[in-house]
Design an enzyme around this catalytic site. Structure first.
Site, mmCIF file in Angstrom:
data_model
loop_
_atom_site.group_PDB
_atom_site.id
_atom_site.type_symbol
_atom_site.label_atom_id
_atom_site.label_comp_id
_atom_site.label_asym_id
_atom_site.label_seq_id
_atom_site.Cartn_x
_atom_site.Cartn_y
_atom_site.Cartn_z
ATOM 1 N N LYS A 20 -51.625 76.590 32.607
ATOM 2 C CA LYS A 20 -52.003 78.006 32.753
ATOM 3 C C LYS A 20 -50.851 78.793 33.394
ATOM 4 O O LYS A 20 -49.916 78.192 33.944
ATOM 5 C CB LYS A 20 -53.268 78.109 33.602
ATOM 6 C CG LYS A 20 -53.119 77.543 35.000
ATOM 7 C CD LYS A 20 -54.473 77.395 35.687
ATOM 8 C CE LYS A 20 -54.297 76.828 37.080
ATOM 9 N NZ LYS A 20 -55.584 76.423 37.671
ATOM 10 N N ARG A 32 -67.289 78.911 42.774
ATOM 11 C CA ARG A 32 -66.608 79.813 41.847
ATOM 12 C C ARG A 32 -67.362 79.733 40.519
ATOM 13 O O ARG A 32 -68.469 80.233 40.419
ATOM 14 C CB ARG A 32 -65.125 79.422 41.742
ATOM 15 C CG ARG A 32 -64.251 80.472 41.124
ATOM 16 C CD ARG A 32 -62.757 80.125 41.198
ATOM 17 N NE ARG A 32 -62.401 78.861 40.550
ATOM 18 C CZ ARG A 32 -61.166 78.389 40.451
ATOM 19 N NH1 ARG A 32 -60.145 79.059 40.990
ATOM 20 N NH2 ARG A 32 -60.912 77.253 39.858
ATOM 21 N N TYR A 91 -31.840 97.811 53.360
ATOM 22 C CA TYR A 91 -32.818 98.808 53.815
ATOM 23 C C TYR A 91 -33.198 98.584 55.266
ATOM 24 O O TYR A 91 -33.460 97.447 55.676
ATOM 25 C CB TYR A 91 -34.085 98.733 52.954
ATOM 26 C CG TYR A 91 -33.883 99.226 51.553
ATOM 27 C CD1 TYR A 91 -33.498 100.552 51.305
ATOM 28 C CD2 TYR A 91 -34.079 98.382 50.466
ATOM 29 C CE1 TYR A 91 -33.323 101.008 50.001
ATOM 30 C CE2 TYR A 91 -33.906 98.832 49.168
ATOM 31 C CZ TYR A 91 -33.522 100.145 48.946
ATOM 32 O OH TYR A 91 -33.347 100.593 47.665
HETATM 33 C C1 LIG Z 1 -55.389 75.091 38.161
HETATM 34 C C2 LIG Z 1 -56.449 74.091 38.009
HETATM 35 C C3 LIG Z 1 -56.155 72.718 38.082
HETATM 36 C C4 LIG Z 1 -54.796 72.174 38.456
HETATM 37 O O1 LIG Z 1 -54.614 72.258 39.846
HETATM 38 P P1 LIG Z 1 -53.314 71.642 40.576
HETATM 39 O O2 LIG Z 1 -53.691 71.668 42.000
HETATM 40 O O3 LIG Z 1 -52.174 72.548 40.273
HETATM 41 O O4 LIG Z 1 -53.130 70.271 40.055
HETATM 42 C C5 LIG Z 1 -57.186 71.835 37.821
HETATM 43 N N1 LIG Z 1 -58.438 72.264 37.523
HETATM 44 C C6 LIG Z 1 -58.753 73.571 37.463
HETATM 45 C C7 LIG Z 1 -60.145 73.979 37.142
HETATM 46 C C8 LIG Z 1 -57.783 74.525 37.715
HETATM 47 O O5 LIG Z 1 -58.106 75.820 37.667
#
Ligand SMILES: *Cc1c(COP(=O)(O)O)cnc(C)c1O
Length: 399
Positions: free
Chosen positions: A59, A158, A291
């Protein structure tokens, strides 16, 4: 290193006018080593039992690395499924020709989105009977079974079915004829906390609750449904968390979410952030830099101006807290990081020139700077550092 481009004189035709012709290494860029992803997946898979599958979580454009490169190399390393957050991310992977099963981890709730998901052979995550019904109708309409994963909430609060209603709702879902339940999963909220192996920890309670639910829904022995719970941290904690599949992001990219990592797990970062020196100047003692003029030189100071800033995704609150590597030496960043540039103190160096390439993240010789360090110093988590990098930074694959 001198500016490497050959002088092309003033022949207009040799100078690009279209974006695609501009050298991606003209200013600041991210180098991605696909091979490191492949090696990491192989390494991590040695921790799994033979039948446990590896879902590569790609993702947010592969945690900022470029989802296509990551997917290709993760699959080479043995990933058998991919996880994305959004419909669009899934479609993009399909458009690149990725054939493996893809699970959308976010929630799709409209008929339209679910049809698009179905047509692109993507599996949605389903958290309610209402969504199940929509999927069943879609399946019925097109004369197929709609493949999906059910999610149950065990403490993350969630997405997911309420755990206390799940058993009853699962009975109902089983009667839907035009869906195919490919997986049942839950998500850990605290697996990267130090106490995660403590029997009373949230993580252990989540695992117990998940197990209890699975027992209650009484899946027949040889069911085809994939059960999964673990993210990177969960996967690295203990085999108890593995079930039929693990969903791995961060550690596949080369960073462990756990402090007490096993020593025989050698993860390799796949991302290198590099930048050109755009300008060099020498200041007298007592001169303000950037800045607010909060940094004031205490001696005659040579500054390199790097063409990268917070608009590229370098957190501004790292101002004055980081170093940059050149030729196996560290140089301190000074003054406020600006939108498009930052300054580095290179006093005493004669080797750095306009057009030299410096390393913000990655290694050179025995010097390494990791996103884990940036996360610590800017009071955030490595996940956020990685997916903050903007499109203004071209991704360059270096395999
Ligand atoms: C992002 C995500 C993962 C992966 O998590 P990591 O800690 O980066 O390994 C796994 N399961 C879900 C549902 C996620 O949203």
């Amino acid at each position: 290193m001198q500016i490497q481009q050959k002088d092309q004189g003033f022949n207009f035709d040799q100078y690009p006018t279209f974006k695609k012709d501009i050298d991606p290494k003209q200013r600041a860029w991210i180098e991605v080593k696909g091979k490191a992803i492949e090696t990491n997946v192989r390494q991590l898979r040695t921790k799994l039992s033979k039948f446990c599958q590896f879902m590569a979580v790609v993702k947010a454009d592969g945690y900022g690395h470029d989802a296509k490169v990551v997917s290709d190399f993760a699959i080479k390393g043995g990933a058998s499924q991919l996880g994305v957050a959004t419909l669009k991310e899934g479609i993009k992977l399909r458009s690149f020709g990725v054939k493996k099963p893809i699970l959308i981890l976010g929630n799709l709730y409209t008929k339209r989105d679910l049809i698009i998901s179905f047509r692109n052979d993507l599996m949605p995550t389903i958290s309610s009977i209402r969504e199940c019904l929509i999927c069943n109708n879609i399946g019925k309409h097109f004369g197929f079974k709609f493949s999906l994963h059910l999610k149950v909430d065990t403490g993350m609060s969630r997405l997911g079915f309420e755990s206390n209603k799940f058993v009853q709702q699962f009975e109902k879902i089983k009667s839907f004829e035009n869906i195919s339940i490919e997986g049942i999963y839950s998500h850990l909220s605290s697996a990267d906390e130090d106490n995660a192996l403590d029997p009373k920890s949230i993580t252990q309670l989540q695992r117990l609750k998940f197990n209890q639910l699975l027992k209650q829904i009484n899946l027949q022995k040889n069911h085809e449904i994939k059960i999964h719970l673990a993210n990177s941290a969960g996967m690295l904690l203990k085999k108890d968390f593995h079930f039929h599949m693990v969903r791995v992001g961060l550690s596949m990219y080369g960073y462990s979410p756990l402090d007490k990592i096993e020593k025989n797990l050698l993860l390799k970062p796949a991302l290198f952030l590099k930048v050109k020196v755009a300008f060099i100047r020498t200041l007298d003692s007592g001169v303000g830099v950037s800045y607010g003029g909060k940094f004031v030189t205490s001696r005659k100071t040579k500054l390199a101006i790097l063409s990268i800033g917070y608009a590229d995704g370098v957190p501004r609150n790292l101002s004055g807290k980081i170093n940059v590597i050149y030729n196996n030496k560290l140089y301190p960043q000074v003054g406020s990081i600006t939108m498009d540039q930052m300054m580095v103190d290179i006093t005493g160096s004669n080797e750095i020139r306009i057009g030299s390439t410096m390393i913000l993240l990655g290694s050179d010789g025995d010097k390494t700077i990791s996103p884990l360090e940036w996360a610590r110093k800017s009071n955030t988590i490595p996940w956020e550092i990685l997916c903050s990098f903007k499109n203004r930074l071209p991704r360059v694959q270096i395999d």
